[in-house]
Design an enzyme around this catalytic site. Sequence first.
Site, PDB file in Angstrom:
ATOM      1  CB  SER A 127      -0.844  -0.019   1.274  1.00  0.00           C
ATOM      2  OG  SER A 127      -1.396   1.244   1.527  1.00  0.00           O
ATOM      3  CE1 TYR A 151      -3.830  -2.603   5.633  1.00  0.00           C
ATOM      4  CE2 TYR A 151      -3.335  -0.297   5.182  1.00  0.00           C
ATOM      5  CZ  TYR A 151      -3.642  -1.565   4.728  1.00  0.00           C
ATOM      6  OH  TYR A 151      -3.736  -1.805   3.382  1.00  0.00           O
ATOM      7  CE  LYS A 155      -1.452  -4.460   3.489  1.00  0.00           C
ATOM      8  NZ  LYS A 155      -1.803  -5.727   2.836  1.00  0.00           N
TER       9      LYS A 155
HETATM   10  P1  NAD Z   1     -11.139  -6.885   1.084  1.00  0.00           P
HETATM   11  O1  NAD Z   1     -11.369  -6.885   2.549  1.00  0.00           O
HETATM   12  O2  NAD Z   1     -12.294  -6.635   0.186  1.00  0.00           O
HETATM   13  O3  NAD Z   1     -10.446  -8.254   0.645  1.00  0.00           O
HETATM   14  C1  NAD Z   1      -9.613  -9.017   1.512  1.00  0.00           C
HETATM   15  C2  NAD Z   1     -10.145 -10.436   1.519  1.00  0.00           C
HETATM   16  O4  NAD Z   1      -9.312 -11.259   2.337  1.00  0.00           O
HETATM   17  C3  NAD Z   1     -11.566 -10.549   2.069  1.00  0.00           C
HETATM   18  O5  NAD Z   1     -12.346 -11.284   1.151  1.00  0.00           O
HETATM   19  C4  NAD Z   1     -11.389 -11.284   3.401  1.00  0.00           C
HETATM   20  O6  NAD Z   1     -12.512 -12.095   3.707  1.00  0.00           O
HETATM   21  C5  NAD Z   1     -10.144 -12.082   3.136  1.00  0.00           C
HETATM   22  N1  NAD Z   1      -9.335 -12.434   4.322  1.00  0.00           N
HETATM   23  C6  NAD Z   1      -8.898 -11.604   5.302  1.00  0.00           C
HETATM   24  N2  NAD Z   1      -8.120 -12.262   6.164  1.00  0.00           N
HETATM   25  C7  NAD Z   1      -8.030 -13.541   5.718  1.00  0.00           C
HETATM   26  C8  NAD Z   1      -7.358 -14.709   6.159  1.00  0.00           C
HETATM   27  N3  NAD Z   1      -6.599 -14.680   7.258  1.00  0.00           N
HETATM   28  N4  NAD Z   1      -7.511 -15.854   5.458  1.00  0.00           N
HETATM   29  C9  NAD Z   1      -8.278 -15.884   4.350  1.00  0.00           C
HETATM   30  N5  NAD Z   1      -8.933 -14.815   3.870  1.00  0.00           N
HETATM   31  C10 NAD Z   1      -8.802 -13.654   4.546  1.00  0.00           C
HETATM   32  O7  NAD Z   1      -9.981  -5.819   0.794  1.00  0.00           O
HETATM   33  P2  NAD Z   1      -9.398  -5.263  -0.581  1.00  0.00           P
HETATM   34  O8  NAD Z   1      -9.729  -3.815  -0.651  1.00  0.00           O
HETATM   35  O9  NAD Z   1      -9.747  -6.145  -1.710  1.00  0.00           O
HETATM   36  O10 NAD Z   1      -7.844  -5.346  -0.252  1.00  0.00           O
HETATM   37  C11 NAD Z   1      -7.034  -6.457  -0.631  1.00  0.00           C
HETATM   38  C12 NAD Z   1      -5.617  -6.224  -0.165  1.00  0.00           C
HETATM   39  O11 NAD Z   1      -5.139  -4.987  -0.694  1.00  0.00           O
HETATM   40  C13 NAD Z   1      -5.461  -6.121   1.361  1.00  0.00           C
HETATM   41  O12 NAD Z   1      -4.266  -6.794   1.725  1.00  0.00           O
HETATM   42  C14 NAD Z   1      -5.314  -4.636   1.598  1.00  0.00           C
HETATM   43  O13 NAD Z   1      -4.556  -4.361   2.746  1.00  0.00           O
HETATM   44  C15 NAD Z   1      -4.594  -4.176   0.336  1.00  0.00           C
HETATM   45  N6  NAD Z   1      -4.829  -2.756   0.026  1.00  0.00           N
HETATM   46  C16 NAD Z   1      -6.099  -2.281  -0.112  1.00  0.00           C
HETATM   47  C17 NAD Z   1      -6.308  -0.924  -0.357  1.00  0.00           C
HETATM   48  C18 NAD Z   1      -7.717  -0.378  -0.474  1.00  0.00           C
HETATM   49  O14 NAD Z   1      -7.885   0.842  -0.296  1.00  0.00           O
HETATM   50  N7  NAD Z   1      -8.732  -1.171  -0.797  1.00  0.00           N
HETATM   51  C19 NAD Z   1      -5.218  -0.046  -0.486  1.00  0.00           C
HETATM   52  C20 NAD Z   1      -3.929  -0.570  -0.356  1.00  0.00           C
HETATM   53  C21 NAD Z   1      -3.743  -1.931  -0.097  1.00  0.00           C
HETATM   54  N1  UFG Z   2     -12.378  11.433   3.294  1.00  0.00           N
HETATM   55  C1  UFG Z   2     -13.382  12.302   3.650  1.00  0.00           C
HETATM   56  N2  UFG Z   2     -14.534  11.779   4.153  1.00  0.00           N
HETATM   57  C2  UFG Z   2     -14.727  10.439   4.331  1.00  0.00           C
HETATM   58  C3  UFG Z   2     -13.685   9.563   3.966  1.00  0.00           C
HETATM   59  C4  UFG Z   2     -12.515  10.091   3.458  1.00  0.00           C
HETATM   60  O1  UFG Z   2     -13.254  13.507   3.510  1.00  0.00           O
HETATM   61  O2  UFG Z   2     -15.801  10.037   4.819  1.00  0.00           O
HETATM   62  C5  UFG Z   2     -11.150  11.993   2.729  1.00  0.00           C
HETATM   63  C6  UFG Z   2      -9.906  11.709   3.555  1.00  0.00           C
HETATM   64  O3  UFG Z   2      -9.748  12.693   4.541  1.00  0.00           O
HETATM   65  C7  UFG Z   2      -8.820  11.727   2.481  1.00  0.00           C
HETATM   66  C8  UFG Z   2      -9.529  11.179   1.239  1.00  0.00           C
HETATM   67  O4  UFG Z   2     -10.919  11.361   1.484  1.00  0.00           O
HETATM   68  O5  UFG Z   2      -8.430  13.052   2.220  1.00  0.00           O
HETATM   69  C9  UFG Z   2      -9.267   9.687   1.001  1.00  0.00           C
HETATM   70  O6  UFG Z   2      -9.551   8.964   2.196  1.00  0.00           O
HETATM   71  P1  UFG Z   2      -9.695   7.374   2.194  1.00  0.00           P
HETATM   72  O7  UFG Z   2     -10.065   6.981   3.577  1.00  0.00           O
HETATM   73  O8  UFG Z   2     -10.600   6.928   1.096  1.00  0.00           O
HETATM   74  O9  UFG Z   2      -8.255   6.877   1.814  1.00  0.00           O
HETATM   75  P2  UFG Z   2      -6.861   7.130   2.529  1.00  0.00           P
HETATM   76  O10 UFG Z   2      -6.000   7.833   1.530  1.00  0.00           O
HETATM   77  O11 UFG Z   2      -7.006   7.733   3.851  1.00  0.00           O
HETATM   78  O12 UFG Z   2      -6.382   5.634   2.763  1.00  0.00           O
HETATM   79  C10 UFG Z   2      -6.314   4.690   1.697  1.00  0.00           C
HETATM   80  C11 UFG Z   2      -6.593   3.288   2.218  1.00  0.00           C
HETATM   81  C12 UFG Z   2      -5.524   2.873   3.199  1.00  0.00           C
HETATM   82  C13 UFG Z   2      -4.169   3.050   2.584  1.00  0.00           C
HETATM   83  C14 UFG Z   2      -4.005   4.453   2.068  1.00  0.00           C
HETATM   84  C15 UFG Z   2      -2.718   4.648   1.354  1.00  0.00           C
HETATM   85  O13 UFG Z   2      -7.844   3.235   2.863  1.00  0.00           O
HETATM   86  O14 UFG Z   2      -5.694   1.513   3.486  1.00  0.00           O
HETATM   87  O15 UFG Z   2      -5.061   4.746   1.140  1.00  0.00           O
HETATM   88  O16 UFG Z   2      -2.648   3.721   0.329  1.00  0.00           O
HETATM   89  F1  UFG Z   2      -3.245   2.813   3.517  1.00  0.00           F
END
Ligand code: NAD
Ligand code: UFG
Length: 347
Positions: A127, A151, A155
């Site tokens: 991330s 979190y 990572k």
């Molecule tokens: P998500 O929660 O939709 O998907 C994660 C999946 O993993 C879920 O289906 C959950 O049931 C499963 N899971 C969790 N723990 C598990 C375990 N121990 N064993 C088996 N299954 C398990 O999330 P996502 O948004 O698809 O994110 C996927 C990955 O990308 C995560 O590792 C997350 O940290 C990373 N990531 C997400 C974002 C974001 O904003 N969505 C940003 C950066 C990184």
């Molecule tokens: N925001 C609002 N209102 C809300 C939610 C978010 O104003 O209800 C704003 C936040 O302050 C920020 C922007 O929208 O300025 C984006 O916020 P998000 O929560 O959607 O995303 P972040 O950038 O805070 O975090 C995301 C993922 C994290 C990851 C990070 C960096 O959720 O898991 O990007 O990759 F770590």
Amino acid sequence: MNNSTILVTGGAGYIGSHTCIELLNANYTVLVIDNLDNSSEESLKRVEKITGKAVSFIKGDVRDKALMDRIFSENTIAATIHFAGLKAVGESCAMPLEYYDNNVNSTLVLCQAMEKANSKNLVFSSSATVYGDPEILPLTEDMPLSATNPYGRSKLIIEEMLRDLPESDKLKNSTNPWSVALLRYFNPVGAHESGTIGEDPSDIPNNLMPFITQTAVGRRKELSIFGSDYDTVDGTGVRDYIHVVDLARGHLKAVQKLLSKDSINGVQAYNLGTGNGISVLQMVKAFAEVNRVDVPYKLVDRRPGDVAACYADATRAKEELDWEAVMSLEDMVKDSWNWQSQNPEGY
Ligand code: NAD
Ligand code: UFG
């Protein structure tokens, strides 16, 4: 044609389900393991419907050592994409041990099973959070890393742990060394163009886009915009939003790289972003205009831990993976709304 098997942990989740589509369309065989803690098996049924291809699904936990060993002994896995994990920043501050267990321990157990089976091609979901509070933008992969919450620290720890694996290969003179792609995602939004799969947070959304779509569909009264006094274009936070389908294609490119003659030698990190910074107000305005829906909002205080701005330099992914984001802001807001309006209550 190829029918190599790709193991997708967390494949029923938001990014995983979209990635399964890209893998199936490229003729890979897809095996998903997911404990469904934050997802529904319905997403995989819809993936099968979209692609007309089958997904093998195992309901289980990646931390289950015996299960992981069995998966690797019963299947020839060409590469593994490791999405499984917990991802809510705020929750991670309240329950750090769960986050280290789920994220770090799952990766540990997975890698042990991979090493035992001599199946050492891994794509890991990292991330942009590993850059902490960035001093210089856009972010390149070699900028300093830090964590501001458990979190993010999970990572970072995983990235460090994975970097030790190729070192051990050198000491062992391994003939099949580890090849690991660390994909650092920026802010994934959007959904498959069919509108049948998308992001479906089980609680009140933390992230901006699901909060916008749930407000537009009437599930939330109004969006709170966290902070309007940042040093940005309009005072609201700036992020690099990337369409989830672009992101999914980045995973396909990473798998193809790992399986190519020109594979990754050891561990390499890649930023997956568009390089464009978009403010919260710009996003809300684009969403309302493109979809012709109202998004009531109010400006409130900053959210603790937020950075003013964060966006990627994704040149390395372009040069080494032949990948770049191609979908527009309009695609992002249109597809997010298409999913939410067709599925107001999610799956
Ligand atoms: P998500 O929660 O939709 O998907 C994660 C999946 O993993 C879920 O289906 C959950 O049931 C499963 N899971 C969790 N723990 C598990 C375990 N121990 N064993 C088996 N299954 C398990 O999330 P996502 O948004 O698809 O994110 C996927 C990955 O990308 C995560 O590792 C997350 O940290 C990373 N990531 C997400 C974002 C974001 O904003 N969505 C940003 C950066 C990184
Ligand atoms: N925001 C609002 N209102 C809300 C939610 C978010 O104003 O209800 C704003 C936040 O302050 C920020 C922007 O929208 O300025 C984006 O916020 P998000 O929560 O959607 O995303 P972040 O950038 O805070 O975090 C995301 C993922 C994290 C990851 C990070 C960096 O959720 O898991 O990007 O990759 F770590």
